[in-house]
Design a protein around this motif. Structure first.
Motif, PDB file in Angstrom:
ATOM      1  N   ALA A 136      -9.661 -30.938  10.754  1.00 43.93           N
ATOM      2  CA  ALA A 136      -8.655 -31.974  10.496  1.00 43.93           C
ATOM      3  C   ALA A 136      -7.479 -31.806  11.454  1.00 43.93           C
ATOM      4  O   ALA A 136      -7.681 -31.618  12.648  1.00 43.93           O
ATOM      5  N   CYS A 137      -6.259 -31.843  10.937  1.00 46.90           N
ATOM      6  CA  CYS A 137      -5.087 -31.817  11.822  1.00 46.90           C
ATOM      7  C   CYS A 137      -4.798 -30.428  12.380  1.00 46.90           C
ATOM      8  O   CYS A 137      -3.866 -30.270  13.176  1.00 46.90           O
ATOM      9  N   ALA A 138      -5.587 -29.441  12.009  1.00 42.92           N
ATOM     10  CA  ALA A 138      -5.498 -28.119  12.628  1.00 42.92           C
ATOM     11  C   ALA A 138      -6.515 -27.947  13.751  1.00 42.92           C
ATOM     12  O   ALA A 138      -6.590 -26.884  14.364  1.00 42.92           O
ATOM     13  N   SER A 139      -7.275 -28.994  14.053  1.00 39.63           N
ATOM     14  CA  SER A 139      -8.418 -28.872  14.968  1.00 39.63           C
ATOM     15  C   SER A 139      -8.047 -28.315  16.332  1.00 39.63           C
ATOM     16  O   SER A 139      -8.754 -27.458  16.881  1.00 39.63           O
ATOM     17  N   GLY A 140      -6.956 -28.795  16.913  1.00 41.53           N
ATOM     18  CA  GLY A 140      -6.575 -28.326  18.240  1.00 41.53           C
ATOM     19  C   GLY A 140      -6.282 -26.846  18.258  1.00 41.53           C
ATOM     20  O   GLY A 140      -6.652 -26.127  19.198  1.00 41.53           O
ATOM     21  N   ALA A 141      -5.614 -26.349  17.224  1.00 42.05           N
ATOM     22  CA  ALA A 141      -5.297 -24.925  17.144  1.00 42.05           C
ATOM     23  C   ALA A 141      -6.548 -24.096  16.878  1.00 42.05           C
ATOM     24  O   ALA A 141      -6.727 -23.018  17.456  1.00 42.05           O
ATOM     25  N   THR A 142      -7.410 -24.573  15.996  1.00 42.18           N
ATOM     26  CA  THR A 142      -8.644 -23.853  15.716  1.00 42.18           C
ATOM     27  C   THR A 142      -9.494 -23.745  16.971  1.00 42.18           C
ATOM     28  O   THR A 142     -10.085 -22.694  17.252  1.00 42.18           O
ATOM     29  N   ALA A 143      -9.557 -24.827  17.743  1.00 40.94           N
ATOM     30  CA  ALA A 143     -10.314 -24.806  18.999  1.00 40.94           C
ATOM     31  C   ALA A 143      -9.758 -23.758  19.955  1.00 40.94           C
ATOM     32  O   ALA A 143     -10.518 -23.041  20.631  1.00 40.94           O
ATOM     33  N   ILE A 144      -8.445 -23.638  20.030  1.00 40.45           N
ATOM     34  CA  ILE A 144      -7.816 -22.643  20.915  1.00 40.45           C
ATOM     35  C   ILE A 144      -8.199 -21.234  20.468  1.00 40.45           C
ATOM     36  O   ILE A 144      -8.514 -20.371  21.288  1.00 40.45           O
ATOM     37  N   GLY A 145      -8.187 -20.998  19.165  1.00 40.18           N
ATOM     38  CA  GLY A 145      -8.584 -19.687  18.657  1.00 40.18           C
ATOM     39  C   GLY A 145     -10.037 -19.373  18.959  1.00 40.18           C
ATOM     40  O   GLY A 145     -10.378 -18.247  19.359  1.00 40.18           O
ATOM     41  N   VAL A 146     -10.917 -20.349  18.781  1.00 40.98           N
ATOM     42  CA  VAL A 146     -12.341 -20.149  19.076  1.00 40.98           C
ATOM     43  C   VAL A 146     -12.541 -19.890  20.566  1.00 40.98           C
ATOM     44  O   VAL A 146     -13.340 -19.025  20.961  1.00 40.98           O
ATOM     45  N   ALA A 147     -11.825 -20.607  21.410  1.00 40.08           N
ATOM     46  CA  ALA A 147     -11.945 -20.406  22.855  1.00 40.08           C
ATOM     47  C   ALA A 147     -11.544 -18.983  23.238  1.00 40.08           C
ATOM     48  O   ALA A 147     -12.184 -18.341  24.086  1.00 40.08           O
ATOM     49  N   ARG A 148     -10.479 -18.491  22.617  1.00 38.72           N
ATOM     50  CA  ARG A 148     -10.068 -17.101  22.873  1.00 38.72           C
ATOM     51  C   ARG A 148     -11.185 -16.135  22.500  1.00 38.72           C
ATOM     52  O   ARG A 148     -11.487 -15.187  23.248  1.00 38.72           O
ATOM     53  N   ASP A 149     -11.814 -16.379  21.344  1.00 44.34           N
ATOM     54  CA  ASP A 149     -12.870 -15.478  20.909  1.00 44.34           C
ATOM     55  C   ASP A 149     -14.054 -15.494  21.873  1.00 44.34           C
ATOM     56  O   ASP A 149     -14.685 -14.452  22.107  1.00 44.34           O
ATOM     57  N   LEU A 150     -14.378 -16.640  22.440  1.00 44.95           N
ATOM     58  CA  LEU A 150     -15.468 -16.722  23.416  1.00 44.95           C
ATOM     59  C   LEU A 150     -15.143 -15.910  24.666  1.00 44.95           C
ATOM     60  O   LEU A 150     -16.016 -15.232  25.229  1.00 44.95           O
ATOM     61  N   LEU A 151     -13.884 -15.969  25.107  1.00 49.67           N
ATOM     62  CA  LEU A 151     -13.478 -15.171  26.261  1.00 49.67           C
ATOM     63  C   LEU A 151     -13.604 -13.680  25.956  1.00 49.67           C
ATOM     64  O   LEU A 151     -14.116 -12.897  26.771  1.00 49.67           O
ATOM     65  N   LEU A 152     -13.151 -13.265  24.780  1.00 49.57           N
ATOM     66  CA  LEU A 152     -13.199 -11.856  24.423  1.00 49.57           C
ATOM     67  C   LEU A 152     -14.634 -11.377  24.216  1.00 49.57           C
ATOM     68  O   LEU A 152     -14.930 -10.184  24.389  1.00 49.57           O
ATOM     69  N   ALA A 153     -15.537 -12.289  23.858  1.00 53.92           N
ATOM     70  CA  ALA A 153     -16.952 -11.950  23.695  1.00 53.92           C
ATOM     71  C   ALA A 153     -17.710 -12.019  25.012  1.00 53.92           C
ATOM     72  O   ALA A 153     -18.930 -11.808  25.039  1.00 53.92           O
ATOM     73  N   ASP A 154     -17.007 -12.319  26.103  1.00 53.50           N
ATOM     74  CA  ASP A 154     -17.599 -12.444  27.434  1.00 53.50           C
ATOM     75  C   ASP A 154     -18.638 -13.565  27.502  1.00 53.50           C
ATOM     76  O   ASP A 154     -19.578 -13.514  28.298  1.00 53.50           O
ATOM     77  N   ALA A 155     -18.453 -14.598  26.671  1.00 48.37           N
ATOM     78  CA  ALA A 155     -19.338 -15.759  26.727  1.00 48.37           C
ATOM     79  C   ALA A 155     -18.929 -16.738  27.822  1.00 48.37           C
ATOM     80  O   ALA A 155     -19.661 -17.671  28.130  1.00 48.37           O
ATOM     81  N   CYS A 156     -17.730 -16.540  28.385  1.00 51.28           N
ATOM     82  CA  CYS A 156     -17.237 -17.379  29.468  1.00 51.28           C
ATOM     83  C   CYS A 156     -16.129 -16.614  30.182  1.00 51.28           C
ATOM     84  O   CYS A 156     -15.660 -15.586  29.686  1.00 51.28           O
ATOM     85  N   ASP A 157     -15.734 -17.119  31.339  1.00 49.56           N
ATOM     86  CA  ASP A 157     -14.627 -16.516  32.086  1.00 49.56           C
ATOM     87  C   ASP A 157     -13.379 -17.387  32.067  1.00 49.56           C
ATOM     88  O   ASP A 157     -12.268 -16.889  32.276  1.00 49.56           O
ATOM     89  N   ILE A 158     -13.565 -18.671  31.858  1.00 48.18           N
ATOM     90  CA  ILE A 158     -12.462 -19.637  31.793  1.00 48.18           C
ATOM     91  C   ILE A 158     -12.770 -20.581  30.641  1.00 48.18           C
ATOM     92  O   ILE A 158     -13.920 -20.991  30.465  1.00 48.18           O
ATOM     93  N   ALA A 159     -11.765 -20.920  29.859  1.00 47.53           N
ATOM     94  CA  ALA A 159     -11.963 -21.873  28.766  1.00 47.53           C
ATOM     95  C   ALA A 159     -10.902 -22.965  28.836  1.00 47.53           C
ATOM     96  O   ALA A 159      -9.713 -22.672  28.959  1.00 47.53           O
ATOM     97  N   LEU A 160     -11.350 -24.202  28.768  1.00 51.00           N
ATOM     98  CA  LEU A 160     -10.457 -25.351  28.626  1.00 51.00           C
ATOM     99  C   LEU A 160     -10.468 -25.717  27.152  1.00 51.00           C
ATOM    100  O   LEU A 160     -11.529 -25.989  26.579  1.00 51.00           O
ATOM    101  N   THR A 161      -9.296 -25.747  26.540  1.00 51.72           N
ATOM    102  CA  THR A 161      -9.265 -25.901  25.094  1.00 51.72           C
ATOM    103  C   THR A 161      -8.020 -26.661  24.656  1.00 51.72           C
ATOM    104  O   THR A 161      -6.994 -26.631  25.315  1.00 51.72           O
ATOM    105  N   GLY A 162      -8.121 -27.327  23.535  1.00 50.78           N
ATOM    106  CA  GLY A 162      -7.020 -28.134  23.003  1.00 50.78           C
ATOM    107  C   GLY A 162      -7.597 -29.298  22.229  1.00 50.78           C
ATOM    108  O   GLY A 162      -8.602 -29.157  21.524  1.00 50.78           O
ATOM    109  N   SER A 163      -7.011 -30.475  22.392  1.00 51.91           N
ATOM    110  CA  SER A 163      -7.504 -31.641  21.660  1.00 51.91           C
ATOM    111  C   SER A 163      -6.832 -32.912  22.151  1.00 51.91           C
ATOM    112  O   SER A 163      -5.720 -32.870  22.682  1.00 51.91           O
TER     113      SER A 163
END
Length: 409
Positions: free
Chosen positions: A162-189
């Motif tokens: 819902a209205c937290a979607s942009g923030a949740t996406a940013i948190g998930v993107a951070r986790d992907l970087l820390l898991a080495d699933a990517c090197d750069i993440a574009l995130t927001g909404s």
């Protein structure tokens, strides 16, 4: 002290009612005057005011053919993503395509697009329904279209809270970087609440401010006379990288994303837990993830929609968490309105800018707070402040809460 779980914010892109760029939006929120006006697109509805983006020509910016295929939400997200890539000094022609992720928030489908196509179907004209009606409205396609536009092959998906979607996406993107699933993440909404159906639904829920005779005074977060939110539109995209990678390529680090936390109220489909317990849990979870203490937080960018129930719950959560003395607070929706899922990303970007500029933007339209809910709200003018670490609150229907913690680079 920096922690190995920090990620760097190396690019920002924003388009809001405050302007078509990050700098224009920053100047608008620092000016501290509401941008709410009567909206011709909402003429004849019970509430006909909004914050809207003027002068944005999607065809000119994105190309006529692409603009025709997409709806408003994706226009805005694409524009912000292109800005963010440019701001980060990334070169799409030479970047590692398989190692770039696109994680964007999606609060819902485009009710404007669906309304048009359902009208044609209801008229008995199925042959007139657009062949791209479905693909431009499926929630994951906001991220999909950004990945397609930039030609990247890493993880790409949308996050819905819902209205937290942009923030949740940013948190998930951070986790992907820390898991080495990517090197750069574009995130927001990107999102827009200006469809006539959206505005009608919010009005029927009694969620909108009815101050149609005083649009500029309609949105007044935490004020005793608040009576509802003002719908808006916009987009913000952040570029995230691991700090060592960013430094290795000579990138400018705007801020560090230290941690995030999420929780569920499990209280009501649309009303928040009146005590703000879920909001407080999300804050404490974010702080633990960031290896920070409450005393480290020197500023909060509040969710603050200007609804009586929502602002009360958030104020109670902050007062309780900070033992009655929260740090300085600002509420950007008082100027920019509520861009639904995009608001969380916009406010995260504004928190980054506060850390960079060491300046807290003011909250508009606050005349009087309830004594038992009074916060240190920044009002009237921007407040210079030594802010090293800040939190950005975002909440949504379904009792979904997300808090992001950023620190100065």
């Amino acid at each position: 002290m920096r922690h190995t779980r920090d990620v760097a914010v190396t690019g920002l892109g924003m388009i809001t009612p405050g302007g078509h760029t990050t700098e224009e939006t920053w100047q608008a929120v620092c000016h501290g005057r509401s941008l709410t006006r009567t909206d011709p697109q909402l003429a004849g509805l019970p509430v006909d005011i909004s914050c809207r983006i003027d002068g944005f020509d999607a065809g000119a910016q994105l190309g006529r053919r692409l603009a025709r295929r997409l709806d408003r939400i994706t226009h805005l997200a694409l524009a912000a993503a292109r800005q963010a890539v440019s701001d980060a000094k990334l070169e799409p022609d030479s970047w590692p395509r398989e190692r770039i992720a696109v994680i964007l928030g999606a609060a819902g489908n485009s009710l404007e697009t669906y309304a048009k196509e359902f009208r044609l179907l209801g008229q008995g004209r199925p042959e007139a329904v657009s062949p791209v009606a479905l693909s431009r409205s499926v929630p994951n396609m906001v991220a999909g279209e950004v990945a397609l536009d930039l030609g990247v092959h890493g993880p790409s998906f949308s996050v819905a809270s819902a209205c937290a979607s942009g923030a949740t996406a940013i948190g998930v993107a951070r986790d992907l970087l820390l898991a080495d699933a990517c090197d750069i993440a574009l995130t927001g909404s990107g999102d827009s609440g200006r469809a006539r159906m959206s505005a009608t639904c919010f009005a029927q829920m009694k969620a909108l401010s009815r101050r149609t005779d005083d649009p500029a005074g309609a949105c007044r977060p935490f004020d005793t006379a608040r009576d509802g939110l003002v719908l808006s539109e916009g987009a913000a995209v952040l570029v995230l990288e691991r700090p060592d990678d960013a430094r290795a390529r000579g990138a400018h680090i705007r801020a560090l994303l230290r941690g995030h936390g999420s929780s569920s109220d499990a209280h009501h489909p649309v009303a928040p837990d009146p005590n703000g317990d879920g909001a407080e849990r999300a804050l404490r979870t974010a702080l633990a993830d960031a290896h920070c203490h409450l005393g480290d937080i020197q500023h909060v960018n509040a969710h603050a929609t200007s609804t009586p129930a929502g602002d009360t719950a958030e104020a109670r959560a902050m007062l309780r968490a900070f033992n009655g003395t929260p740090p300085p607070v600002t509420a950007a929706k008082s100027v920019l309105g509520h861009a639904l899922g995009a608001s969380a990303a916009i406010e995260a970007a504004l928190t980054v800018l506060t850390l960079q500029h060491q300046l807290i933007p003011p909250t508009a339209n606050v005349l009087l707070q309830q004594p038992d809910q009074a916060l240190d709200l920044v009002t009237d003018a921007p407040r210079p402040a030594p802010v090293e670490t800040a939190a950005s609150n975002s909440f949504g229907f379904g009792g979904q809460n997300t808090v992001l913690v950023f620190s100065r680079a």
